[in-house]
Write an enzyme that holds these catalytic residues in place. Structure first.
Site, PDB file in Angstrom:
ATOM      1  CE  LYS A  60      -3.829  -2.396   2.181  1.00  0.00           C
ATOM      2  NZ  LYS A  60      -4.578  -2.647   3.418  1.00  0.00           N
ATOM      3  CG  HIS A 110       1.049  -9.636  17.987  1.00  0.00           C
ATOM      4  ND1 HIS A 110       0.760 -10.235  19.179  1.00  0.00           N
ATOM      5  CD2 HIS A 110       2.379  -9.792  17.808  1.00  0.00           C
ATOM      6  CE1 HIS A 110       1.863 -10.749  19.704  1.00  0.00           C
ATOM      7  NE2 HIS A 110       2.872 -10.477  18.898  1.00  0.00           N
TER       8      HIS A 110
END
Length: 134
Positions: A60, A110
């Site tokens: 991206k 995470h």
């Protein structure tokens, strides 16, 4: 100057299912170096998900999508201190080289349910008409 920013979030549960159901998932997505790193961490789904999200975030930040290259052309490595780094290979590297010197900053994290990665690509020059100053 900043060329692109990418962010990706992945459900760890989905990555765990992909690892368990598809024997080829790890080999399709990760390079030999990345697989060695992940195996040293017992292929824990949160680490795999973080690395997967990092690759998506880098794509991206390049602004291209996976056009002309694949997941293995983006390798997620780390410094001796553990900071994640990006190594571009093949067509992904050729694409980034169009902009002269480049640097990709990467952060991976995470929690219990999700892994997230954030990438910022800096370049020396921008020639894309969509990115020129007004």
């Amino acid at each position: 100057m900043i060329f692109g920013v990418g962010v990706d979030i992945v459900e760890i549960r989905r990555i765990k299912e992909a690892i368990e159901k598809h024997n080829t998932f790890i080999d399709r997505i990760f390079s030999k170096n990345e697989i060695e790193y992940l195996k040293n961490r017992n292929l824990r789904p949160e680490f795999v998900a973080g690395r997967f999200a990092a690759k998506e975030a880098v794509v991206k930040s390049l602004g291209s999508g996976f056009r002309g290259f694949d997941f293995k052309d983006i390798e997620i490595d780390r410094t001796a201190s553990g900071r994640p780094t990006v190594v571009l290979k093949g067509k992904a590297k050729l694409m980034a080289n169009k902009y002269g010197n480049y640097k990709i900053h990467l952060s991976i994290s995470h929690g219990v349910d999700n892994a997230i990665a954030y990438a910022i690509m800096e370049v020396d020059k921008i020639e894309d008409s969509d990115c020129k100053d007004i």
